[in-house]
Design a protein around this motif. Structure first.
Motif, PDB file in Angstrom:
ATOM      1  N   ARG A  82       0.758  -1.079   0.122  1.00 11.73           N
ATOM      2  CA  ARG A  82       0.026   0.079   0.048  1.00 11.73           C
ATOM      3  C   ARG A  82       0.831   1.158   0.091  1.00 11.73           C
ATOM      4  O   ARG A  82       1.650   1.525   0.821  1.00 11.73           O
ATOM      5  N   SER A  83       0.418   2.247  -0.896  1.00 13.12           N
ATOM      6  CA  SER A  83       1.269   3.685  -0.763  1.00 13.12           C
ATOM      7  C   SER A  83       0.216   4.669  -0.431  1.00 13.12           C
ATOM      8  O   SER A  83       0.127   5.126   0.704  1.00 13.12           O
ATOM      9  N   ASP A  87      -6.834   2.456  -3.851  1.00 20.81           N
ATOM     10  CA  ASP A  87      -7.352   1.402  -4.749  1.00 20.81           C
ATOM     11  C   ASP A  87      -8.759   1.157  -4.701  1.00 20.81           C
ATOM     12  O   ASP A  87      -9.392   1.270  -3.675  1.00 20.81           O
ATOM     13  N   SER A 123       7.518   5.984  -3.099  1.00 20.95           N
ATOM     14  CA  SER A 123       6.310   5.544  -3.542  1.00 20.95           C
ATOM     15  C   SER A 123       5.199   6.006  -2.401  1.00 20.95           C
ATOM     16  O   SER A 123       3.901   6.242  -2.626  1.00 20.95           O
ATOM     17  N   GLY A 152      -1.618   8.004  -3.661  1.00 13.81           N
ATOM     18  CA  GLY A 152      -0.206   7.590  -3.278  1.00 13.81           C
ATOM     19  C   GLY A 152       0.554   7.491  -4.734  1.00 13.81           C
ATOM     20  O   GLY A 152       0.249   7.153  -5.887  1.00 13.81           O
ATOM     21  N   GLY A 155       1.090   3.401  -6.224  1.00 17.43           N
ATOM     22  CA  GLY A 155      -0.216   2.807  -7.050  1.00 17.43           C
ATOM     23  C   GLY A 155      -0.199   3.840  -8.224  1.00 17.43           C
ATOM     24  O   GLY A 155      -0.478   3.227  -9.502  1.00 17.43           O
ATOM     25  N   TYR A 446      -8.685   2.728 -12.374  1.00 19.99           N
ATOM     26  CA  TYR A 446     -10.087   2.688 -11.903  1.00 19.99           C
ATOM     27  C   TYR A 446     -10.397   1.297 -11.599  1.00 19.99           C
ATOM     28  O   TYR A 446     -11.422   0.826 -12.365  1.00 19.99           O
TER      29      TYR A 446
HETATM   30  P1  FDA Z   1      -2.872   2.063  -3.345  1.00 18.36           P
HETATM   31  O1  FDA Z   1      -1.919   2.099  -1.999  1.00 18.36           O
HETATM   32  O2  FDA Z   1      -4.235   1.325  -2.946  1.00 18.36           O
HETATM   33  O3  FDA Z   1      -2.390   1.034  -4.202  1.00 18.36           O
HETATM   34  C1  FDA Z   1      -3.058   0.845  -5.623  1.00 18.36           C
HETATM   35  C2  FDA Z   1      -2.578  -0.377  -6.233  1.00 18.36           C
HETATM   36  O4  FDA Z   1      -1.184  -0.306  -6.459  1.00 18.36           O
HETATM   37  C3  FDA Z   1      -2.465  -1.645  -5.476  1.00 18.36           C
HETATM   38  O5  FDA Z   1      -2.815  -2.782  -6.108  1.00 18.36           O
HETATM   39  C4  FDA Z   1      -1.329  -1.871  -4.640  1.00 18.36           C
HETATM   40  O6  FDA Z   1      -0.998  -2.899  -4.199  1.00 18.36           O
HETATM   41  C5  FDA Z   1      -0.302  -1.347  -5.710  1.00 18.36           C
HETATM   42  N1  FDA Z   1       0.694  -0.621  -5.156  1.00 18.36           N
HETATM   43  C6  FDA Z   1       0.663   0.501  -4.467  1.00 18.36           C
HETATM   44  N2  FDA Z   1       2.071   0.981  -4.076  1.00 18.36           N
HETATM   45  C7  FDA Z   1       2.884   0.101  -4.833  1.00 18.36           C
HETATM   46  C8  FDA Z   1       4.215  -0.123  -4.809  1.00 18.36           C
HETATM   47  N3  FDA Z   1       4.873   0.587  -4.108  1.00 18.36           N
HETATM   48  N4  FDA Z   1       4.732  -1.160  -5.465  1.00 18.36           N
HETATM   49  C9  FDA Z   1       3.965  -1.954  -5.866  1.00 18.36           C
HETATM   50  N5  FDA Z   1       2.585  -1.969  -6.008  1.00 18.36           N
HETATM   51  C10 FDA Z   1       1.908  -0.995  -5.449  1.00 18.36           C
HETATM   52  N6  FDA Z   1      -6.166   8.376 -11.102  1.00 18.36           N
HETATM   53  C11 FDA Z   1      -5.702   9.248 -11.939  1.00 18.36           C
HETATM   54  O7  FDA Z   1      -5.101   8.610 -12.792  1.00 18.36           O
HETATM   55  N7  FDA Z   1      -6.178  10.315 -12.158  1.00 18.36           N
HETATM   56  C12 FDA Z   1      -6.966  11.103 -11.257  1.00 18.36           C
HETATM   57  O8  FDA Z   1      -7.220  12.148 -11.083  1.00 18.36           O
HETATM   58  C13 FDA Z   1      -7.219  10.268 -10.154  1.00 18.36           C
HETATM   59  N8  FDA Z   1      -8.201  10.690  -8.987  1.00 18.36           N
HETATM   60  C14 FDA Z   1      -8.493   9.937  -8.103  1.00 18.36           C
HETATM   61  C15 FDA Z   1      -9.282  10.307  -6.959  1.00 18.36           C
HETATM   62  C16 FDA Z   1      -9.600   9.770  -5.716  1.00 18.36           C
HETATM   63  C17 FDA Z   1     -10.462  10.197  -4.777  1.00 18.36           C
HETATM   64  C18 FDA Z   1      -9.192   8.137  -5.807  1.00 18.36           C
HETATM   65  C19 FDA Z   1      -9.971   7.284  -4.602  1.00 18.36           C
HETATM   66  C20 FDA Z   1      -8.729   7.661  -6.940  1.00 18.36           C
HETATM   67  C21 FDA Z   1      -8.090   8.461  -8.087  1.00 18.36           C
HETATM   68  N9  FDA Z   1      -7.467   8.003  -9.065  1.00 18.36           N
HETATM   69  C22 FDA Z   1      -7.136   8.788  -9.993  1.00 18.36           C
HETATM   70  C23 FDA Z   1      -6.948   6.648  -9.032  1.00 18.36           C
HETATM   71  C24 FDA Z   1      -5.364   6.194  -8.566  1.00 18.36           C
HETATM   72  O9  FDA Z   1      -4.768   6.791  -9.406  1.00 18.36           O
HETATM   73  C25 FDA Z   1      -5.383   4.792  -8.249  1.00 18.36           C
HETATM   74  O10 FDA Z   1      -6.404   4.331  -7.370  1.00 18.36           O
HETATM   75  C26 FDA Z   1      -4.174   4.541  -7.800  1.00 18.36           C
HETATM   76  O11 FDA Z   1      -3.886   3.317  -7.866  1.00 18.36           O
HETATM   77  C27 FDA Z   1      -3.884   4.767  -6.344  1.00 18.36           C
HETATM   78  O12 FDA Z   1      -2.637   4.569  -5.846  1.00 18.36           O
HETATM   79  P2  FDA Z   1      -2.496   4.517  -4.435  1.00 18.36           P
HETATM   80  O13 FDA Z   1      -1.037   4.260  -3.989  1.00 18.36           O
HETATM   81  O14 FDA Z   1      -3.192   5.805  -3.421  1.00 18.36           O
HETATM   82  O15 FDA Z   1      -3.008   3.364  -3.973  1.00 18.36           O
END
Ligand code: FDA
Length: 502
Positions: A82-83, A87, A123, A152, A155, A446
């Protein structure tokens, strides 16, 4: 298990300046629940019935990640990475298997080199933290990524990542020039040592299938000192439908300095007590208002844009604006890692290749009016997105797409979940004739488990192709090949991870 697992982590970690209790949380520790919940964005996955991790590990350095992988394997546990926790289906912190959660919240250093126009960003940093740090160094550099500041970096980049300047500069993943990953054997690899195939896969193929990517080197992009935003909103009664018809024909053909998306919401009609749809045309222009107005008059005179509708600001203020903050507020707001709002939601995506007919839209408005908290965001493609080959990164949705649709519905009470999921599925089914086909394409960031899921993490190439082709089209096979070479035992797996050839 607790003590011997902790012993394992301790013996595989270097840099013992941090006591193990600061970065490994067992279920009975006081910080466990608050750390688990800290970045959960979708309340659908915070209920008591979801399986919780055996341990949460919050690494302070890469050796802690190495230890987490080696020990999770040794104790036959899965991992979730998780970053930022955004997700859509909670795959970064929910699993049906026994698992360890690696949460990168402590790995978020950012080092910016304006002269070389590049940066290393870890990340666990959020997009907001990254944007803030860039603006702190320079008012003429930015980064092409998403609008939500609490997303993050990990992701987002590994799944693509688009935002208000992507028609000019492409996706966040397109800017990556190096990366550091811990692989299934606990080795730390950079671009050179991981090789071009794995480096290709993690730039849009979803990181979680390949390892823990803990740092990215990205190119920064040049931004003018002053950019312009405007928003023009019209209801159906005020002619929104005709405007949307026109927008479909010009959105992807506008100059690449101009981003103009359309977003819908259900509102009260002004003339009666009925509900109606309001469409907002929101824009960011990389230049001054005086230049933007004639461009709009040439391409979209029906919108009637005037100078007084436009506001000039710095790029970082435009980041605040698109995040829903007032531009007069301090950009330090972008450092707040707590989401502005948490709630229950379900989203899906589609790509549109031909303008949708008026009749098609009329049916869509009817569907939206059935769910008051529903909305669409229509994001125009074209520009730089059409110049990059589909195979350059795993993200294949480039030339030939005029726009992408995100469908979203939110709700407040857990008991309303099933009803909203059903509604979203019926909307998606209604849209089938109007959007891309064979495959009906979707955006990995998404994430949508309705498209298909691996059973117990193990699925054949043919079964996974059902959803894999939607996200990755012809790049899916290459992703499976890279996966088979780099993680043949399929240790890094989840409900939509890339499978191995069997
Ligand atoms: P999270 O930590 O949940 O990770 C998402 C996925 O990536 C999971 O499968 C995770 O295991 C994997 N992962 C995370 N970190 C990793 C790492 N370091 N190494 C390997 N795998 C890793 N998208 C977009 O393109 N433009 C936008 O403007 C937006 N806006 C937006 C707004 C809101 C409110 C939400 C909830 C989502 C978006 N998104 C978006 C979608 C967003 O880009 C997508 O959900 C990302 O995967 C989120 O990354 P996180 O690190 O926050 O998620």
């Amino acid at each position: 298990v607790d003590d011997s697992f902790l012993q394992c982590i301790s013996s595989h970690s270097q840099n013992h300046s941090k006591p193990i209790s600061e970065f490994v949380l067992a279920k009975n520790t006081s910080a466990y629940s608050s750390v688990f919940q800290s970045s959960v964005r979708n309340l659908r996955f915070l209920n008591t019935s979801t399986t919780k991790p055996e341990f949460i590990i919050t690494p302070f350095n890469e050796s802690h990640i190495q230890a987490a992988i080696v020990c999770a394997k040794a104790y036959d546990m899965q991992i979730r990475i998780r970053s930022g926790g955004h997700d859509y289906e909670g795959l970064s912190y929910v699993s049906e298997e026994k698992f360890v959660l690696i949460d990168l919240v402590n790995l978020r250093s950012i080092s910016i080199d304006i002269e070389k126009e590049s940066a290393w960003v870890e990340s666990g940093a959020t997009l907001g933290e990254f944007y803030y740090k860039i603006a702190e160094k320079s008012n003429v550099y930015g980064f092409p990524a998403g609008s939500c500041p609490t997303v993050g970096v990990g992701g987002h980049i590994s799944g693509g990542g688009f935002g208000t300047i992507f028609r000019k500069y492409g996706l966040a993943a397109d800017t990556v020039i190096d990366a550091k990953i811990v692989d299934v054997n606990g080795r730390i690899l950079d671009r050179k040592s991981m090789g071009e195939d794995l480096f290709w896969a993690i730039r849009g193929g979803g990181g979680a299938s390949f390892g823990v990517i803990f740092s990215w080197k990205v190119r920064l992009v040049q931004i003018p000192p002053s950019v312009t935003v405007f928003k023009v909103a019209k209801t159906l009664e005020q002619g929104a439908s005709k405007l949307l018809q026109k927008w479909q024909r010009i959105g992807d053909k506008l100059p690449e300095d101009l981003f103009l998306h359309a977003a819908t919401e259900v509102v009260n009609a002004s003339s009666n007590n009925n509900k109606t749809i309001r469409v907002s045309f929101d824009s960011l222009y990389l230049g001054e208002a005086g230049k933007l107005v004639p461009v709009m008059q040439d391409n979209f005179p029906e919108l009637g844009l005037k100078l007084e509708n436009c506001t000039e600001m710095s790029w970082i203020q435009s980041v605040l604006y698109f995040a829903g903050f007032s531009t007069s507020e301090s950009s330090e707001l972008l450092l707040n890692r707590t989401a502005q709002s948490k709630g229950f939601f379900k989203a899906k995506s589609d790509y549109v290749k031909e303008p949708i007919s008026e009749t098609g839209f009329e049916g869509l408005y009817k569907k939206l009016l059935e769910a008051e908290t529903s909305g669409l965001i229509l994001t125009p493609y074209g520009g730089k997105m059409s110049q990059i080959q589909d195979s350059e990164t795993p993200f294949p949705h480039r030339r030939g797409n005029i726009y992408k649709i995100q469908y979203m519905v939110t709700w407040d009470k857990e008991e309303e979940t099933e009803q909203h999921l059903r509604w979203m599925r019926s909307l998606y089914s209604y849209m089938a004739p109007y959007v891309s086909k064979s495959p009906r394409a979707a955006y990995l960031n998404y994430r949508d488990l309705d498209l298909g899921r691996n059973k117990n993490g193990n699925t054949s190439f043919a079964q996974a192709s059902v959803w894999g082709l939607k996200y990755f089209k012809n790049n899916f096979k290459r992703l499976v090949k890279v996966k088979t070479e780099t993680d043949p035992s399929n240790f890094f797996r989840n409900e939509q991870s890339i499978p191995v050839f069997s």
